[in-house]
Design an enzyme around this catalytic site. Structure first.
Site, PDB file in Angstrom:
ATOM      1  N   GLY A 104      -5.596  -5.315   2.702  1.00  0.00           N
ATOM      2  CA  GLY A 104      -5.333  -3.896   2.508  1.00  0.00           C
ATOM      3  C   GLY A 104      -5.485  -3.140   3.811  1.00  0.00           C
ATOM      4  N   ARG A 105      -6.603  -2.433   3.937  1.00  0.00           N
ATOM      5  CA  ARG A 105      -6.783  -1.511   5.062  1.00  0.00           C
ATOM      6  C   ARG A 105      -6.787  -2.184   6.426  1.00  0.00           C
ATOM      7  NH1 ARG A 105     -12.209   0.634   2.774  1.00  0.00           N
ATOM      8  NH2 ARG A 105     -12.208  -1.579   2.272  1.00  0.00           N
ATOM      9  N   LYS A 145      -2.647  -7.613 -10.102  1.00  0.00           N
ATOM     10  CA  LYS A 145      -3.798  -7.309  -9.239  1.00  0.00           C
ATOM     11  C   LYS A 145      -4.684  -6.332  -9.995  1.00  0.00           C
ATOM     12  CE  LYS A 145      -4.671  -5.383  -4.601  1.00  0.00           C
ATOM     13  NZ  LYS A 145      -4.691  -3.913  -4.664  1.00  0.00           N
ATOM     14  N   CYS A 202      -5.736   1.124  -9.514  1.00  0.00           N
ATOM     15  CA  CYS A 202      -5.796   2.490  -9.004  1.00  0.00           C
ATOM     16  C   CYS A 202      -6.971   3.268  -9.604  1.00  0.00           C
ATOM     17  CB  CYS A 202      -4.487   3.212  -9.299  1.00  0.00           C
ATOM     18  SG  CYS A 202      -4.513   4.872  -8.634  1.00  0.00           S
ATOM     19  N   ASN A 208      -9.304 -10.219  -2.579  1.00  0.00           N
ATOM     20  CA  ASN A 208      -9.011  -9.003  -1.815  1.00  0.00           C
ATOM     21  C   ASN A 208     -10.278  -8.175  -1.656  1.00  0.00           C
ATOM     22  OD1 ASN A 208      -7.740  -5.825  -2.729  1.00  0.00           O
ATOM     23  ND2 ASN A 208      -7.519  -6.695  -0.685  1.00  0.00           N
ATOM     24  N   GLY A 209     -10.419  -7.638  -0.450  1.00  0.00           N
ATOM     25  CA  GLY A 209     -11.528  -6.735  -0.172  1.00  0.00           C
ATOM     26  C   GLY A 209     -12.213  -7.081   1.125  1.00  0.00           C
ATOM     27  N   MET A 234       0.834  -1.197   0.000  1.00  0.00           N
ATOM     28  CA  MET A 234       0.000   0.000   0.000  1.00  0.00           C
ATOM     29  C   MET A 234       0.869   1.247   0.000  1.00  0.00           C
ATOM     30  SD  MET A 234      -3.323  -0.638   2.367  1.00  0.00           S
ATOM     31  CE  MET A 234      -2.480  -1.478   3.681  1.00  0.00           C
ATOM     32  N   ALA A 235       0.558   2.122  -0.952  1.00  0.00           N
ATOM     33  CA  ALA A 235       1.306   3.365  -1.089  1.00  0.00           C
ATOM     34  C   ALA A 235       1.265   4.162   0.218  1.00  0.00           C
ATOM     35  CB  ALA A 235       0.703   4.193  -2.220  1.00  0.00           C
TER      36      ALA A 235
HETATM   37  C1  LIG Z   1      -3.699   3.960   1.709  1.00  0.00           C
HETATM   38  C2  LIG Z   1      -3.883   2.928   0.647  1.00  0.00           C
HETATM   39  C3  LIG Z   1      -2.870   2.707  -0.268  1.00  0.00           C
HETATM   40  C4  LIG Z   1      -3.010   1.720  -1.243  1.00  0.00           C
HETATM   41  N1  LIG Z   1      -1.988   1.486  -2.090  1.00  0.00           N
HETATM   42  C5  LIG Z   1      -2.044   0.439  -2.944  1.00  0.00           C
HETATM   43  C6  LIG Z   1      -0.934   0.086  -3.746  1.00  0.00           C
HETATM   44  O1  LIG Z   1       0.123   0.737  -3.721  1.00  0.00           O
HETATM   45  N2  LIG Z   1      -1.053  -1.003  -4.535  1.00  0.00           N
HETATM   46  C7  LIG Z   1      -2.204  -1.759  -4.599  1.00  0.00           C
HETATM   47  O2  LIG Z   1      -2.260  -2.747  -5.314  1.00  0.00           O
HETATM   48  N3  LIG Z   1      -3.265  -1.434  -3.868  1.00  0.00           N
HETATM   49  C8  LIG Z   1      -3.210  -0.369  -3.029  1.00  0.00           C
HETATM   50  N4  LIG Z   1      -4.292  -0.074  -2.249  1.00  0.00           N
HETATM   51  C9  LIG Z   1      -5.506  -0.918  -2.334  1.00  0.00           C
HETATM   52  C10 LIG Z   1      -5.431  -2.096  -1.368  1.00  0.00           C
HETATM   53  O3  LIG Z   1      -4.315  -2.913  -1.658  1.00  0.00           O
HETATM   54  C11 LIG Z   1      -6.675  -2.972  -1.466  1.00  0.00           C
HETATM   55  O4  LIG Z   1      -6.785  -3.474  -2.769  1.00  0.00           O
HETATM   56  C12 LIG Z   1      -7.954  -2.211  -1.129  1.00  0.00           C
HETATM   57  O5  LIG Z   1      -7.777  -1.366  -0.015  1.00  0.00           O
HETATM   58  C13 LIG Z   1      -9.088  -3.188  -0.850  1.00  0.00           C
HETATM   59  O6  LIG Z   1      -8.744  -4.092   0.175  1.00  0.00           O
HETATM   60  P1  LIG Z   1      -9.265  -3.873   1.684  1.00  0.00           P
HETATM   61  O7  LIG Z   1     -10.768  -3.856   1.615  1.00  0.00           O
HETATM   62  O8  LIG Z   1      -8.674  -5.060   2.407  1.00  0.00           O
HETATM   63  O9  LIG Z   1      -8.706  -2.578   2.130  1.00  0.00           O
HETATM   64  C14 LIG Z   1      -4.197   0.945  -1.305  1.00  0.00           C
HETATM   65  C15 LIG Z   1      -5.224   1.181  -0.388  1.00  0.00           C
HETATM   66  C16 LIG Z   1      -5.088   2.162   0.580  1.00  0.00           C
HETATM   67  C17 LIG Z   1      -6.202   2.365   1.559  1.00  0.00           C
END
Ligand SMILES: Cc1cc2nc3c(=O)[nH]c(=O)nc-3n(C[C@H](O)[C@H](O)[C@H](O)COP(=O)(O)O)c2cc1C
Length: 361
Positions: A220-221, A134, A92, A196-197, A1-2
């Site tokens: 992710g989060r 992804k 993204c 994922n999600g 995650m960025a």
């Molecule tokens: C702060 C933030 C940064 C993220 N950066 C990336 C990233 O660099 N690469 C990526 O594939 N997904 C990125 N995501 C998306 C997450 O990897 C993930 O796909 C998305 O949050 C859904 O999963 P979750 O419901 O478990 O959060 C980012 C999400 C957040 C909230």
């Protein structure tokens, strides 16, 4: 995650998994870097690709919008031994990116998507560096792309695909549609499918795997302010005893360790600026007053961070409402796309090459 999964955060996650379960089984992916910036060796990007000396595998994620830079970046990674695994992010949803045909807009253009994936696989041929991708379900409810994306990626030689089960128009809002993970799993039979999600608790991972048949999960989060989540996931998935949720004192020690690792990576100034957002996630649900929270949000040195954490009541148990979604949520909105983008999925003549960025997926 960025902005999150830099070397400091990944080190912390690995340390906590090791301490709590005796092993490191998670694959911790570096925050994404732009293929072009990597090839041009931008100093900030090169710094983002820092891995710990004992990190194994070193997993790098590329944000990429065209086959040429994709090939050059992947070739550079393998030739210079910069990583052991390459993931590519096509999820993204940021308007400034999709408006130019980048990020989550790319999989709609089947040929362009195929060429980009093929370029990365070609660059890694003859090496043991796997490429994975992804992506999301699609642009919006009327333009699903995940089944084609999964099939194309598998045909081009990726070793796994991961689906964030939302469309780009959903951003991070609402619930992920796990039914689409199950559909992708039925559709793509030759490589593992990761889901994922909305994995916020260890039980969510088990539920997702049971309900969709997916081969693994991507978090992710759920790990924001909870770097020990991976230890819990590992225990849940292997049937090992579940580690105790940390008390406020233990969370405090983790905050300090995170701060020290960030200071080592970025220098104290930037490291302390970075720790501030994490502190807000760490303290979620704990009975900590707004004045302490405010002081922590202004912290400038590791010593100050230690003092502030040291003043917290150590034996407060982990809050029952400290779980659940955190970080971005936002609301759904139409996806900004180049003019005519959705007219023909097979014509990538309008593909402009997208926009470079480093701000998330
Ligand atoms: C702060 C933030 C940064 C993220 N950066 C990336 C990233 O660099 N690469 C990526 O594939 N997904 C990125 N995501 C998306 C997450 O990897 C993930 O796909 C998305 O949050 C859904 O999963 P979750 O419901 O478990 O959060 C980012 C999400 C957040 C909230």
């Amino acid at each position: 995650m960025a902005g999150v999964t830099n070397v400091a955060f990944r080190t912390l996650c690995r340390e906590l998994e090791l301490a709590r379960t005796g092993t490191v089984s998670g694959l911790y992916v570096c925050e994404m870097v732009t293929a072009r910036a990597l090839v041009e060796r931008h100093p900030t990007t090169m710094h983002m690709t820092t891995f710990a000396p004992d990190e194994n595998p070193r997993s790098m994620q590329l944000y990429t919008v065209d086959p040429q830079y994709t090939y050059a970046a992947a070739k550079m990674i393998v030739d210079e031994g910069l990583a052991d695994h390459i993931d590519m992010n096509f999820g993204c949803p940021v308007p400034k990116v999709t408006r130019k045909g980048g990020g989550a807009a790319i999989p709609f253009k089947r040929q362009l998507f195929r060429k980009i994936v093929a370029a990365a696989v070609r660059a890694t041929e003859g090496t043991d560096v796997p490429v994975t991708v992804k992506f999301r379900i699609g642009i919006d409810p009327d333009h699903h792309t995940h089944l084609d994306a999964g099939r194309i990626a598998a045909e081009e030689g990726v070793k796994a695909v991961a689906l964030h089960a939302r469309t780009a128009s959903q951003r991070y809002s609402g619930q992920a549609d796990w039914g689409e993970i199950a559909r992708l799993k039925e559709h793509v039979t030759d490589v593992p499918v990761l889901g994922n999600g909305d994995i916020f608790e260890p039980a969510d991972a088990v539920a997702m795997m049971a309900r969709t048949g997916c081969d693994g999960v991507v978090v992710g989060r759920g790990c924001l302010g909870r770097p020990w989540l991976f230890a819990e996931l590992s225990a849940e998935l292997t049937g090992a005893p579940m580690p105790e949720a940390p008390t406020l004192g233990e969370v405090g020690a983790i905050i300090v360790r995170h701060g020290e690792l960030l200071a080592a990576h970025h220098g104290e100034d930037k490291g302390m600026r970075e720790i501030r957002k994490h502190v807000a996630w760490y303290l979620r649900g704990f009975p900590v007053g707004s004045d302490v929270r405010r002081s922590m949000a202004l912290v400038t040195t590791v010593a100050e961070l230690r003092d502030l954490v040291g003043a917290l009541p150590a034996d407060v148990p982990f809050p029952t409402d400290g779980h659940g979604p955190r970080g971005r949520q936002g609301s759904p909105s139409a996806v900004a796309l180049p003019h005519g983008w959705l007219d023909d999925p097979h014509d990538d003549a309008v593909a402009t090459g997208g926009e470079e960025l480093n701000s998330g997926g």
